[in-house]
Design a protein around this motif. Sequence first.
Motif, short mmCIF file in Angstrom:
data_model
loop_
_atom_site.label_atom_id
_atom_site.label_comp_id
_atom_site.label_asym_id
_atom_site.label_seq_id
_atom_site.Cartn_x
_atom_site.Cartn_y
_atom_site.Cartn_z
N VAL A 33 20.08 64.66 51.47
CA VAL A 33 21.50 64.83 51.78
C VAL A 33 22.01 63.63 52.59
O VAL A 33 23.10 63.10 52.32
CB VAL A 33 21.71 66.15 52.57
CG1 VAL A 33 23.13 66.24 53.12
CG2 VAL A 33 21.42 67.35 51.68
N LEU A 34 21.22 63.20 53.57
CA LEU A 34 21.66 62.09 54.42
C LEU A 34 21.79 60.78 53.63
O LEU A 34 22.70 59.99 53.87
CB LEU A 34 20.68 61.89 55.58
CG LEU A 34 20.79 62.90 56.73
CD1 LEU A 34 19.76 62.60 57.81
CD2 LEU A 34 22.18 62.88 57.34
N VAL A 35 20.86 60.57 52.70
CA VAL A 35 20.95 59.36 51.88
C VAL A 35 22.25 59.36 51.08
O VAL A 35 22.97 58.35 51.03
CB VAL A 35 19.74 59.26 50.92
CG1 VAL A 35 19.98 58.20 49.85
CG2 VAL A 35 18.48 58.90 51.71
N ILE A 36 22.57 60.53 50.51
CA ILE A 36 23.81 60.63 49.73
C ILE A 36 25.03 60.40 50.63
O ILE A 36 25.95 59.65 50.30
CB ILE A 36 23.90 62.02 49.03
CG1 ILE A 36 22.79 62.12 47.97
CG2 ILE A 36 25.26 62.25 48.40
CD1 ILE A 36 22.53 63.51 47.45
N VAL A 37 25.00 61.05 51.82
CA VAL A 37 26.12 60.90 52.76
C VAL A 37 26.25 59.44 53.20
O VAL A 37 27.36 58.90 53.31
CB VAL A 37 25.92 61.82 53.99
CG1 VAL A 37 26.93 61.50 55.09
CG2 VAL A 37 26.04 63.28 53.58
N PHE A 38 25.13 58.80 53.42
CA PHE A 38 25.11 57.39 53.81
C PHE A 38 25.89 56.54 52.81
O PHE A 38 26.68 55.69 53.18
CB PHE A 38 23.65 56.91 53.84
CG PHE A 38 23.23 56.34 55.17
CD1 PHE A 38 23.20 57.14 56.31
CD2 PHE A 38 22.85 55.02 55.28
CE1 PHE A 38 22.81 56.62 57.53
CE2 PHE A 38 22.46 54.49 56.49
CZ PHE A 38 22.43 55.29 57.62
N TYR A 39 25.62 56.80 51.54
CA TYR A 39 26.28 56.02 50.49
C TYR A 39 27.73 56.45 50.30
O TYR A 39 28.61 55.62 50.04
CB TYR A 39 25.52 56.15 49.17
CG TYR A 39 24.32 55.26 49.11
CD1 TYR A 39 24.45 53.90 48.81
CD2 TYR A 39 23.05 55.75 49.37
CE1 TYR A 39 23.34 53.07 48.78
CE2 TYR A 39 21.93 54.94 49.34
CZ TYR A 39 22.09 53.59 49.04
OH TYR A 39 21.01 52.77 49.02
#
Lengths: 496, 177
Positions: free
Chosen positions: B163-169
């Motif tokens: 989830v954090l990777v997606i939010v990061f992008y």
Amino acid sequence: MKSDDESKPTDFSEPPTYHDLALLGVSGAAILLSQYITVREIGSSFFSTELVIFIAVFITLTAPSIGYAIAHKVSSFFILLWGLASIAFNFILPFGLRAFVGIMTSYGYEGGALGIIIVLGVCMTTSFYAIFLPRLSRPTSFSITYTAELGGALLGIITLVLSPSWRFTLAIYWSLSAAIVYLALRSRILTGLVAVTVFALTATYPILDREAAIIYYKGYYGIESPYIVETNYSPYQRIDIVSIKGFNALFLDGVAFYYGKQLYMYNEYLADLPASLRPPGKALVIGSGSFSSSAYLHRRGYDVTVVDIDAKVASMGFHHFSAIHKLKKNDVHIVTTDGRKFLNDSPPSTYDAILMDVPAPFHIRTALLFTSSFYQLVKSRLKPGGFASLCLSGMISDNYAKSIAAAARAAFPSTIIAACPRIGLTFCYAGDPLPFTSDDIRNEVKRRHIVCNVIDESKLDKVLYGVRPLDEGNLSTVVAISRGILENAFRTAMNE
Amino acid sequence: MIQKSDGKINRLFIIEAMLVGFWLGLAQVSLGFAILTGSGAMITHFFILTGCWLGGGIIGAFFLHRALTLLFPTALIGVVIGQTILREMPFMFTTQLIGFAAGGITGTFAGAYLTNRALVWEEVRRLLFYENNGFIIGWAAATCMLLSYSKALSICTNALGGVLVIVFYTLRLPTKT
């Protein structure tokens, strides 16, 4: 109090000097060593369980946040006072904590002692060392300053790996304080005073630690006139050999593991009783302790291999309990490695007997030796007609003992339980199939005039109905509730 | 800069720092447990894992802080592979190395994250404070999961990381590259 922010604004244009980077490197090493030493001292001064370790790690992780929170809000004078108080605290911690816990517990304030240590630990362990990184960093130079602090911490790890003794580790740790005083305060007088204190502490540490241990064992366990025969810090635990009323006792992280006067019955049930019911063969004992279990097997004619993860426990146990085990140097093969790894690397159907002579599952690493998957591994390394013997760390009525028994029952088709109220422990014998019956055990118990309730498989299945076997996914019951089992056993033994 | 005109820090950055710290806490405990169960309880393993994490931190802080957006998914993949391979193929030298390498990559991300974000936070101490608090909460949560139901730990670590990777992008918070 006037803060540094008000009196002297941080100059963000100046890059860090070599002096600053040296201070950050030293503070990085001090933070890492402080965390390691604090966790080990707290973990061996209170009754050592995973929960105590959890609290100790929490203290050391929280302390830097205190440093970060106030790094720019305090005056230089406050930093001087705080720094000296923190350094004094870290000087006293390695022996003073044990004495403090012993004194507080003797008055019934063990919980109070823990509360005080949490507060002091958060404010005094690593929080002071953590203020330098934010104070000396500016956004554009952070990659250099942070690298310097991490580099110091990495050197701290290398120090721990290469350190020949605990005293050497402490000497390095204390010396870092002197270096920080020199680099941060730039006061030669204070640095000299701290350096002299470091020298004096290092020289007198064995005496200070011994006196603290005597206060601890008197206060925490109520032992009259304990005599500290030897103390050693292995990479895994603090090992104390304490002479009590003329008998040697083995304490691992302050928890009684063997007491020559009474707990020998533990090894008789674990090793001698089952070994006497089948012809000798090849045996593996996981955990060395006092070597009493290995000695029972050796005297019965077994070819014994002892595996212990901690070489110091093995060497101290062999030396200080030689009057009890009476083994010669080459009577048993001693291997230093993880028991699970050793069994995993052994060929299938290798052993006629496998004994688990390990501490109760107070910690995750020991709890992994009580799981159904581990017992499956044990079963695969047993020859047909061989037996495994283990202690359930309590009476079968206890939930955690049931979950360990259920784990063994899930792995082995043949399982017998022997519950021994006199020492408050239950033993489990398992095999595929077992080389003896429950009646054989009853007869042997009767012959030895010991009181023991033997439960065979049909009755055991009723006792364990609905109980979830202990496994890697469910360690809470064992770790949380197992506190006090050995403590009770030890106190019972003392009273008798 | 992340400070608003009234001097307050943009909450998104605080949340981001705490969430990244939280995930690093989960990842560290998760990898530590994977190495404990799949490689043994030898103290050398603890030292090597810590050393790899710190060494990775140095590399991330000094050399790779510009590659932050690439390092996060790499660290997540490393943690997932480390957990899986240590569980499925325990006590093998190669799997141990993969576990330590996963610790090194995650440490690299941690070092790169702090250095990269230090460029956008005006005060480094605030970044360190929030990231460390997130780490403490993540570590505590991970330990509680470990003691109650360890499978939840690996699931949470991997899911939150994803989830954090997606939010990061998606959010594309400003970075200095």
